[in-house]
Design an enzyme around this catalytic site. Structure first.
Site, short mmCIF file in Angstrom:
data_model
loop_
_atom_site.label_atom_id
_atom_site.label_comp_id
_atom_site.label_asym_id
_atom_site.label_seq_id
_atom_site.Cartn_x
_atom_site.Cartn_y
_atom_site.Cartn_z
N TRP A 334 10.29 44.76 26.77
CA TRP A 334 11.48 44.54 25.93
C TRP A 334 12.75 45.10 26.56
O TRP A 334 13.45 45.91 25.96
CB TRP A 334 11.27 45.10 24.53
CG TRP A 334 10.32 44.31 23.72
CD1 TRP A 334 10.55 43.14 23.06
CD2 TRP A 334 8.94 44.63 23.49
NE1 TRP A 334 9.40 42.71 22.43
CE2 TRP A 334 8.41 43.60 22.68
CE3 TRP A 334 8.11 45.69 23.87
CZ2 TRP A 334 7.08 43.59 22.25
CZ3 TRP A 334 6.80 45.68 23.46
CH2 TRP A 334 6.29 44.63 22.66
N CYS A 419 14.13 46.45 21.20
CA CYS A 419 12.84 45.77 21.07
C CYS A 419 13.06 44.30 20.79
O CYS A 419 13.61 43.57 21.60
CB CYS A 419 11.99 46.45 19.99
SG CYS A 419 10.33 45.74 19.83
N CYS A 420 12.71 43.87 19.60
CA CYS A 420 12.61 42.45 19.30
C CYS A 420 13.71 41.98 18.36
O CYS A 420 14.44 41.04 18.63
CB CYS A 420 11.27 42.15 18.64
SG CYS A 420 9.96 43.23 19.16
N GLY A 735 8.83 38.11 18.27
CA GLY A 735 9.76 39.14 18.69
C GLY A 735 9.97 39.26 20.19
O GLY A 735 10.79 40.04 20.63
#
Length: 760
Positions: A334, A419-420, A735
């Site tokens: 990520w 992150c997502c 994600g």
């Protein structure tokens, strides 16, 4: 000091003055100096010969990873720190942006501070022997985050982990979800930042001497001292590559290199689940534009530098176990880069560099990393919307998040995605990552009095199981509410322990050095199995659900008579149940005390753990079979959204961001022909679809996140059978993006069985 001032004056020549010159304020620098771009992609350059040569070399290693599902190589005797390794190169003569985590491409480092057990597990899985001295040091002399957590865990939490009602907790690896403001290294240089940290350290002396918030003050003083030390180590690391980053960057190449060195220090010292890159493209465009106007570089050279930066982000690797890979499959790290969006002043933050970043998906082909994230606004320039849509159609490598929703929520246009799907203001905010809780299993506990349907052991609080022949909605809901109270308490207790220990034994000094002194913290909880739980409640409410019990009276299966509304078809009867579950669980979390007074948030997100959750969860009242995967993130269950794209998108958009500010992940797969008969129509229709999904106003909240895959199921089936034909095939999952060939067969099958929308 005068030498530093001279360096600053030289580096900042030609920039518009502002507050950013007197304080660390990257946003102010961007706003005063960037050039919005509303044109099309016709200015872009292709790959240089150097880029192609370098990427071909990297792809040799990537193909090996795809084929073996194992690392190319990894350390067994060196504990990684910012300065632990010598300089490493792919081909030093060709690289415009340099820096590797170790001394060799794709070689993974040992990062033991999060836990020695994961490293031992990795060595065992890949038939390598860990240096006994590393094990001795991190077992006998240096306590790890993992050991600290398990010293304090309660028996209840251990049972929750074992059963899978809580899964993916960051208790054996780095938590991640922190974005250092890596731009600060380029804009100010390390010496300026160290001076600023020293001032922050000194500012706490009076509180320390007067005993004000004594424990917090001592801890913060120590953390700032570690941050100051980490900044010095960044200089030492850069010097190994022949660069002096004590002063600010003086040109575009240095700005990109300095920014990357800040990030490289982070991934050398931490193995967080998500190590996001931030929001750099518009910042870097300021330097590129200055050099282009001065005739110092060409567009081809600008693209090459961006290509080489992105190539390095594509190469970041961490040593993981096969068990970790089940939860977060395909080596995601990520390195999320947030691109585009609108400014608070109404100007677009799209620049030519926004296009250059997306163009790397053509110059070097599709890739899951960096996790390129478009901050979508209805007011984005049409040319950029259509180019992003084209890139999605061609590569399935982008995700989209609602800038019109998040920008006013923060009242800030310098946030990024960690992150997502999780937004936070860069350099001013961090998240305590919390994985996710299994709502589908929680419902089964409500029905079975807290006994786990797979383990046949008491996990939840002991209570009478539901006895009737037909499940009653009100009774199930009342009991589920009680079990959600219990789960929220176990969840927050676990996260408080985890983040206390991570701060103590695996503190992210290099990342936090690129933050303000006082940061806002969020406790980022999450839920999985939302569509399973909502559909199950819908079946109980609108059909007739009969539990089938074993000899011990445990409900192990369910018989459904009649039809029931299913999530994903814009039917308020079931959509409202999903909305209620999100709101209900968040309110329970919000009642509980959090470590460092972190603000509780929640995501509807699963990564690829929807497969693991399915394995750990028995038959559910919606008709889902034991072991079958959940719908990923906020997605409807596979095949149940039968009314086309708009109905499915509408159901998901109803989920309230106000109660899920850590993000709501929706993965959308559509066949090309459903978007139109030719490329121009497809671009227009996909952009229009996103305008509709993200449309946000005071009375109607827009959707928050959208993964877009444009492909046929037949291609994925062919890729399963003939992986060598598709070495870079990239798809979006919950994600993030992943190389299809890096997924396990089981995960590939899960992706293929998901809904591929055939119509708008």
């Amino acid at each position: 000091m005068s030498e530093l001032n001279e360096k600053l004056a030289t580096a900042w020549e030609g920039f518009t003055k502002g507050d950013w010159q007197n304080e660390v304020n990257v946003r102010d620098f961007i706003q005063k100096n960037y050039t919005p771009y509303e044109g099309d992609e016709s200015f872009l350059a292709g790959a240089t010969e150097a880029t192609t040569t370098l990427w071909d070399k990297v792809m040799e290693g990537v193909k090996l990873e795809n084929r073996t599902h194992a690392p190319v190589d990894f350390d067994t005797a060196v504990a990684s720190t910012i300065t632990s390794h010598d300089a490493g190169y792919i081909n030093k003569q060709l690289e415009k942006i340099v820096g590797l985590q170790t001394e060799a491409p794709l070689k993974r480092a040992l990062i033991p501070f999060g836990g020695i057990k994961m490293i031992e597990g990795s060595c065992k899985a890949y038939n390598r022997e860990l240096d006994p001295m590393i094990k001795k040091i991190f077992t006998e002399y240096r306590k790890t985050h993992n050991q600290g957590v398990f010293d304090v865990y309660t028996p209840d939490i251990l049972r929750c982990r074992k059963s899978g009602v809580l899964t993916g907790l960051p208790d054996a690896y780095g938590r991640g979800r922190i974005i250092g403001d890596y731009r600060r290294v380029a804009l100010y240089g390390i010496d300026y930042l160290m001076k600023d940290k020293l001032a922050q350290f000194t500012s706490l002396q009076a509180d320390l001497e007067n005993g004000v918030n004594l424990e917090q003050t001592i801890r913060l003083r120590e953390e700032i001292a570690e941050q100051h030390r980490a900044l010095g180590q960044m200089k030492e690391m850069a010097a190994k590559y022949g660069y002096d980053i004590s002063g600010p960057a003086t040109n575009a190449q240095e700005a990109i290199q300095w920014t990357y060195f800040g990030y490289l220090a982070a991934v050398k010292s931490q193995n967080g689940a998500a190590m996001s890159f931030g929001r750099t493209s518009t910042f870097l465009d300021v330097y590129i534009e200055r050099d282009l106007k001065a005739g110092k570089i060409t567009e081809q050279e600008a693209q090459e530098m961006v290509d080489h930066l992105v190539m390095k982000l594509r190469m970041v690797r961490f040593l993981r176990t096969p068990e970790y890979d089940e939860l977060f499959s395909g080596d995601p790290i990520w390195a999320t880069e947030s691109i585009g969006g609108m400014g608070l002043d109404g100007r677009t933050l799209v620049t030519k560099n926004s296009f250059r970043f997306l163009n790397t998906l053509y110059t070097m082909g599709p890739s899951p990393e960096p996790n390129m994230t478009i901050l979508w606004s209805e007011k984005l320039p049409l040319n950029f919307k259509k180019f992003a849509a084209k890139v999605s159609i061609d590569t399935s490598s982008l995700q989209y998040e609602n800038d019109d929703l998040m920008r006013p929520d923060f009242n800030n246009d310098d946030y990024a995605i960690a992150c997502c799907v999780s937004p936070m203001i860069v350099g001013k905010q961090m998240q305590f990552f919390g994985a996710r809780a299994n709502l589908a299993k929680t419902m089964l506990y409500a029905i079975n009095g807290g006994v786990d349907e797979k383990l046949k052991m008491q996990v939840g609080p002991k209570s009478e199981p539901i006895k009737g022949d037909v499940l009653n909605y009100d009774e199930v809901m009342e009991r589920m509410d009680h079990f959600m109270d219990w789960l929220a308490k176990q969840y927050i207790t676990a996260l408080n322990i985890i983040h206390y220990m991570h701060d103590k034994y695996s503190y992210e000094a290099s990342l936090m050095a690129l933050h303000d002194r006082d940061v806002i913290r969020t406790m980022a909880c999450g839920i999985a199995g939302l569509s399973v739980a909502a559909d199950s409640l819908s079946a109980i409410k609108y059909a007739k659900v009969k539990p089938i019990r074993d000899e011990d009276g445990l409900a192990i299966d369910f018989e459904i008579e009649g039809e029931y509304p299913q999530f994903g078809n814009n039917d308020p009867r079931v959509d409202d149940l999903a909305v209620d579950l999100v709101e209900r669980f968040m309110k329970k979390i919000q009642k509980l005390h959090t470590y460092r007074d972190a603000i509780p948030t929640q995501s509807v997100l699963t990564i690829t753990s929807n497969v693991v959750y399915g394995k750990k969860t028995g038959n559910t009242p919606d008709g889902r079979r034991a072991g079958a995967p959940f719908g990923p993130g906020a997605n409807p269950m596979h095949g149940r959204d039968q009314k086309g794209a708009v109905a499915s998108l509408t159901s998901v958009a109803k989920l309230p961001f106000a109660y899920a500010k850590d993000g709501i992940s929706y993965t959308f797969s559509i066949v090309p022909n459903a978007l139109g008969k030719d490329d121009e129509v497809r671009k227009t229709n996909l952009a229009g679809l996103m305008d509709g999904y993200f449309h946000h106003e005071a009375s109607i909240e827009g959707g928050q996140h959208l993964n877009v895959n444009v492909m046929n199921r037949e291609m994925l089936l062919d890729a399963m059978e003939n992986p060598e034909k598709y070495p870079q095939l990239t798809i979006r999952v919950s994600g993030y993006a992943v190389r299809f060939n890096s997924l396990t067969k089981e995960q590939q099958q899960d992706v293929i069985t998901r809904t591929f929308t055939q119509s708008m």
